[in-house]
Design a protein around this motif. Sequence first.
Motif, PDB file in Angstrom:
ATOM      1  N   MET A  41       0.833  -1.200   0.000  1.00  0.00           N
ATOM      2  CA  MET A  41       0.000   0.000   0.000  1.00  0.00           C
ATOM      3  C   MET A  41       0.867   1.250   0.000  1.00  0.00           C
ATOM      4  O   MET A  41       0.571   2.243  -0.675  1.00  0.00           O
ATOM      5  N   TYR A  42       1.955   1.192   0.778  1.00  0.00           N
ATOM      6  CA  TYR A  42       2.884   2.327   0.833  1.00  0.00           C
ATOM      7  C   TYR A  42       3.525   2.560  -0.528  1.00  0.00           C
ATOM      8  O   TYR A  42       3.640   3.707  -0.986  1.00  0.00           O
ATOM      9  N   VAL A  43       3.947   1.485  -1.177  1.00  0.00           N
ATOM     10  CA  VAL A  43       4.553   1.614  -2.508  1.00  0.00           C
ATOM     11  C   VAL A  43       3.548   2.213  -3.488  1.00  0.00           C
ATOM     12  O   VAL A  43       3.887   3.089  -4.307  1.00  0.00           O
ATOM     13  N   LEU A  44       2.297   1.756  -3.425  1.00  0.00           N
ATOM     14  CA  LEU A  44       1.259   2.300  -4.294  1.00  0.00           C
ATOM     15  C   LEU A  44       1.061   3.788  -4.027  1.00  0.00           C
ATOM     16  O   LEU A  44       0.935   4.591  -4.965  1.00  0.00           O
ATOM     17  N   ALA A  45       1.043   4.170  -2.737  1.00  0.00           N
ATOM     18  CA  ALA A  45       0.880   5.575  -2.384  1.00  0.00           C
ATOM     19  C   ALA A  45       2.051   6.405  -2.901  1.00  0.00           C
ATOM     20  O   ALA A  45       1.867   7.532  -3.373  1.00  0.00           O
ATOM     21  N   ARG A  46       3.251   5.847  -2.831  1.00  0.00           N
ATOM     22  CA  ARG A  46       4.425   6.575  -3.309  1.00  0.00           C
ATOM     23  C   ARG A  46       4.373   6.724  -4.831  1.00  0.00           C
ATOM     24  O   ARG A  46       4.722   7.784  -5.382  1.00  0.00           O
ATOM     25  N   MET A  47       3.913   5.682  -5.530  1.00  0.00           N
ATOM     26  CA  MET A  47       3.779   5.755  -6.984  1.00  0.00           C
ATOM     27  C   MET A  47       2.751   6.809  -7.379  1.00  0.00           C
ATOM     28  O   MET A  47       2.931   7.523  -8.374  1.00  0.00           O
ATOM     29  N   ASN A  48       1.676   6.916  -6.597  1.00  0.00           N
ATOM     30  CA  ASN A  48       0.653   7.917  -6.892  1.00  0.00           C
ATOM     31  C   ASN A  48       1.172   9.333  -6.719  1.00  0.00           C
ATOM     32  O   ASN A  48       0.581  10.291  -7.233  1.00  0.00           O
ATOM     33  N   LEU A  66      -4.938   7.453  -1.272  1.00  0.00           N
ATOM     34  CA  LEU A  66      -3.668   6.722  -1.284  1.00  0.00           C
ATOM     35  C   LEU A  66      -2.621   7.520  -2.051  1.00  0.00           C
ATOM     36  O   LEU A  66      -2.202   7.162  -3.147  1.00  0.00           O
ATOM     37  N   SER A  67      -2.225   8.623  -1.464  1.00  0.00           N
ATOM     38  CA  SER A  67      -1.175   9.455  -2.022  1.00  0.00           C
ATOM     39  C   SER A  67      -0.201   9.776  -0.902  1.00  0.00           C
ATOM     40  O   SER A  67      -0.584  10.370   0.109  1.00  0.00           O
ATOM     41  N   LEU A  68       1.035   9.395  -1.070  1.00  0.00           N
ATOM     42  CA  LEU A  68       2.021   9.591  -0.017  1.00  0.00           C
ATOM     43  C   LEU A  68       2.271  11.068   0.249  1.00  0.00           C
ATOM     44  O   LEU A  68       2.435  11.475   1.400  1.00  0.00           O
ATOM     45  N   ASP A  69       2.269  11.897  -0.820  1.00  0.00           N
ATOM     46  CA  ASP A  69       2.567  13.303  -0.602  1.00  0.00           C
ATOM     47  C   ASP A  69       1.489  13.988   0.237  1.00  0.00           C
ATOM     48  O   ASP A  69       1.788  14.858   1.050  1.00  0.00           O
ATOM     49  N   ARG A  70       0.211  13.581   0.057  1.00  0.00           N
ATOM     50  CA  ARG A  70      -0.825  14.206   0.871  1.00  0.00           C
ATOM     51  C   ARG A  70      -0.725  13.775   2.322  1.00  0.00           C
ATOM     52  O   ARG A  70      -0.905  14.575   3.239  1.00  0.00           O
ATOM     53  N   SER A  71      -0.427  12.487   2.557  1.00  0.00           N
ATOM     54  CA  SER A  71      -0.261  12.007   3.930  1.00  0.00           C
ATOM     55  C   SER A  71       0.892  12.728   4.626  1.00  0.00           C
ATOM     56  O   SER A  71       0.771  13.162   5.776  1.00  0.00           O
ATOM     57  N   GLY A  94       4.853   3.609   8.475  1.00  0.00           N
ATOM     58  CA  GLY A  94       4.309   2.827   9.576  1.00  0.00           C
ATOM     59  C   GLY A  94       2.795   2.816   9.580  1.00  0.00           C
ATOM     60  O   GLY A  94       2.167   1.822   9.954  1.00  0.00           O
ATOM     61  N   SER A  95       2.184   3.920   9.152  1.00  0.00           N
ATOM     62  CA  SER A  95       0.721   4.003   9.097  1.00  0.00           C
ATOM     63  C   SER A  95       0.148   2.978   8.139  1.00  0.00           C
ATOM     64  O   SER A  95      -0.835   2.287   8.434  1.00  0.00           O
ATOM     65  N   PHE A  96       0.770   2.836   6.964  1.00  0.00           N
ATOM     66  CA  PHE A  96       0.311   1.843   5.986  1.00  0.00           C
ATOM     67  C   PHE A  96       0.571   0.427   6.505  1.00  0.00           C
ATOM     68  O   PHE A  96      -0.261  -0.469   6.328  1.00  0.00           O
ATOM     69  N   PHE A 317      -3.604   8.256   5.921  1.00  0.00           N
ATOM     70  CA  PHE A 317      -4.078   8.282   4.535  1.00  0.00           C
ATOM     71  C   PHE A 317      -5.558   8.614   4.459  1.00  0.00           C
ATOM     72  O   PHE A 317      -6.120   8.721   3.364  1.00  0.00           O
ATOM     73  N   HIS A 318      -6.200   8.774   5.610  1.00  0.00           N
ATOM     74  CA  HIS A 318      -7.565   9.297   5.627  1.00  0.00           C
ATOM     75  C   HIS A 318      -7.518  10.814   5.452  1.00  0.00           C
ATOM     76  O   HIS A 318      -6.666  11.490   6.026  1.00  0.00           O
ATOM     77  N   ARG A 319      -8.429  11.368   4.704  1.00  0.00           N
ATOM     78  CA  ARG A 319      -8.466  12.813   4.448  1.00  0.00           C
ATOM     79  C   ARG A 319      -9.178  13.523   5.595  1.00  0.00           C
ATOM     80  O   ARG A 319     -10.318  13.927   5.485  1.00  0.00           O
ATOM     81  N   ARG A 320      -8.464  13.652   6.711  1.00  0.00           N
ATOM     82  CA  ARG A 320      -9.085  14.188   7.931  1.00  0.00           C
ATOM     83  C   ARG A 320      -9.526  15.637   7.779  1.00  0.00           C
ATOM     84  O   ARG A 320     -10.499  16.060   8.406  1.00  0.00           O
TER      85      ARG A 320
END
Length: 334
Positions: A41-48, A66-71, A94-96, A317-320
Amino acid sequence: MRSRYIYSAIAVRILAGLIQISRWVPRKPALAAGGILGRLMYVLARMNSMGGRKRVQRKRHTFIDLSLDRSIDDLSRAFGSSLSSRELNSVAKGSFRNAGRSMIETLRIPKMSKPELLSLIDADSFGPVHQVLDRGKGLIIITPHLGAWEILASYLVLCLDRPFSAIVQRQRYSPYNALFHSIRYEGAGVKVIYQDSGARPILTALRQNLPVGILGDLDMPRLNGAFVQFFGRPAYTPVGPAALARASGAGMVPIFIRWKPGSTGAFSSPRHHVHVLPEIDFVRTAHKQADILENTQRWTRVIEGIVRAYPEQWIWFHRRWATSADNNGQPPVC
């Protein structure tokens, strides 16, 4: 619309298969697989996030991004300069990882016996819980999406030795909703109250002096809410917990579960720790709306303290902060 239901159907089949697999795979390798899933999931977020492309504002409110930059952006704004870039990335990773492990642990709930579940958890004294229940007006348990929160619900059923209800969101895809309902109920017997059922079943449980669990740390514009400070930023937060406490006279006790640090070594099996915090001191005056707003801020402040202490176990990764306070205080149309 059609593609969303296709993806949901596939997800249900995958989860149902994982539940069956968990019946014969030992816990330790199953959780290791969950950790691998989290890393994927982390890799996917980083790719996004790769390519430096400008992110497009979503017209539709969604919980997950699932976007690492937004998290990392949320993490940076929450912790400021107290965390380096490397530390921010480590917390996000760690969150993912926590999400993957917690999902697998949740899928194992129907398999667990009562002794097994209890053997996996260490806990604080439940003194604050018993003090509230002794008043006879019900108990609201507030908790964040931290650690393996579904395990906490099952543990509370066994530990409190009385009916326990969890307030949850009804999933739009009914087979997906049915799957998670079966996990919760067929495990330790968690009773489910759906958010769209209104306040009546919740108040009924509280007036019977029963405990009710609420996850209050999501941005949910469909629920009646208000903007309160969360990590120094206005966050749209449901006012239901404070309103229910005022209407019923119930007390609110924050309880959360976390993975124990250092318990994932090569020769040890991961464990959980349940923390029971003091009852939240609510204000009760003649000014109802002001009290509800103040009390919502009070329990949100407690949730912030929990997340601040264990940031790698919360769902960054939740859009709080998806709902903007600049839009005349109105949440976006879902």
